[in-house]
Design a protein around this motif. Structure first.
Motif, PDB file in Angstrom:
ATOM      1  N   LYS A   3      -1.336   3.267  -6.048  1.00  0.00           N
ATOM      2  CA  LYS A   3      -1.829   4.433  -6.773  1.00  0.00           C
ATOM      3  C   LYS A   3      -1.883   5.665  -5.873  1.00  0.00           C
ATOM      4  N   ILE A   4      -1.531   6.799  -6.457  1.00  0.00           N
ATOM      5  CA  ILE A   4      -1.617   8.095  -5.796  1.00  0.00           C
ATOM      6  C   ILE A   4      -2.544   8.958  -6.632  1.00  0.00           C
ATOM      7  N   ARG A   5      -3.434   9.666  -5.981  1.00  0.00           N
ATOM      8  CA  ARG A   5      -4.366  10.552  -6.677  1.00  0.00           C
ATOM      9  C   ARG A   5      -4.079  11.987  -6.264  1.00  0.00           C
ATOM     10  N   ILE A   6      -3.853  12.856  -7.256  1.00  0.00           N
ATOM     11  CA  ILE A   6      -3.669  14.277  -6.970  1.00  0.00           C
ATOM     12  C   ILE A   6      -4.721  15.059  -7.745  1.00  0.00           C
ATOM     13  N   THR A  10      -4.381  15.624  -2.212  1.00  0.00           N
ATOM     14  CA  THR A  10      -3.780  14.318  -2.485  1.00  0.00           C
ATOM     15  C   THR A  10      -4.447  13.208  -1.680  1.00  0.00           C
ATOM     16  N   SER A  11      -4.364  11.996  -2.214  1.00  0.00           N
ATOM     17  CA  SER A  11      -4.875  10.831  -1.482  1.00  0.00           C
ATOM     18  C   SER A  11      -4.234   9.567  -2.043  1.00  0.00           C
ATOM     19  N   ILE A  12      -4.321   8.516  -1.245  1.00  0.00           N
ATOM     20  CA  ILE A  12      -3.939   7.176  -1.677  1.00  0.00           C
ATOM     21  C   ILE A  12      -5.222   6.356  -1.614  1.00  0.00           C
ATOM     22  N   THR A  55      -4.623   0.231  -0.778  1.00  0.00           N
ATOM     23  CA  THR A  55      -3.310   0.855  -0.875  1.00  0.00           C
ATOM     24  C   THR A  55      -2.272  -0.066  -1.514  1.00  0.00           C
ATOM     25  N   GLU A  75      -3.948  10.407 -11.728  1.00  0.00           N
ATOM     26  CA  GLU A  75      -3.656   9.208 -10.949  1.00  0.00           C
ATOM     27  C   GLU A  75      -2.280   8.715 -11.360  1.00  0.00           C
ATOM     28  N   LEU A 129       1.443   0.966  -0.608  1.00  0.00           N
ATOM     29  CA  LEU A 129       1.595   2.281   0.006  1.00  0.00           C
ATOM     30  C   LEU A 129       0.957   2.368   1.396  1.00  0.00           C
ATOM     31  N   THR A 182       2.011   8.601   3.420  1.00  0.00           N
ATOM     32  CA  THR A 182       1.202   9.777   3.102  1.00  0.00           C
ATOM     33  C   THR A 182       1.801  10.399   1.850  1.00  0.00           C
ATOM     34  N   VAL A 183       1.033  11.261   1.218  1.00  0.00           N
ATOM     35  CA  VAL A 183       1.502  11.865  -0.025  1.00  0.00           C
ATOM     36  C   VAL A 183       1.199  13.364  -0.012  1.00  0.00           C
TER      37      VAL A 183
END
Length: 79
Positions: A64-67, A54-56, A60, A18, A31, A35-36
């Motif tokens: 945070k970005i989740r990979i 990937t997701s946000i 938003t 994260e 965010l 998109t990520v």
């Protein structure tokens, strides 16, 4: 200012990272509408490119970005 981190994952396991995106004052960046995507190569000159899922996550506005690197994909990467 850009920052970097070394991410490590055990081969064959599901691994999630994260990442927090902040503005210059260290406040979370909203965010919404973004998109990520995240990709990597085993070596910088490799022709083979692997992609993270990937997701946000909501909300938003937390920046945070989740990979995620799935174990089934990491098992295909030669050691």
């Amino acid at each position: 200012m850009a920052e970097y981190a070394i991410l490590a994952a055990d081969q064959g396991t599901d691994t999630t990272f994260e990442i927090e995106v902040v503005d210059k004052n260290k406040n979370p960046r909203d965010l919404s509408g973004f998109t990520v995507a995240a990709k990597f190569r085993k070596q910088f000159n490799s022709n083979v490119v692997y992609s993270f899922d990937t997701s946000i996550p909501s909300p938003t506005s937390q920046g945070k970005i989740r990979i995620t690197l799935g174990g089934s994909l990491s098992n295909t990467i030669p050691t």
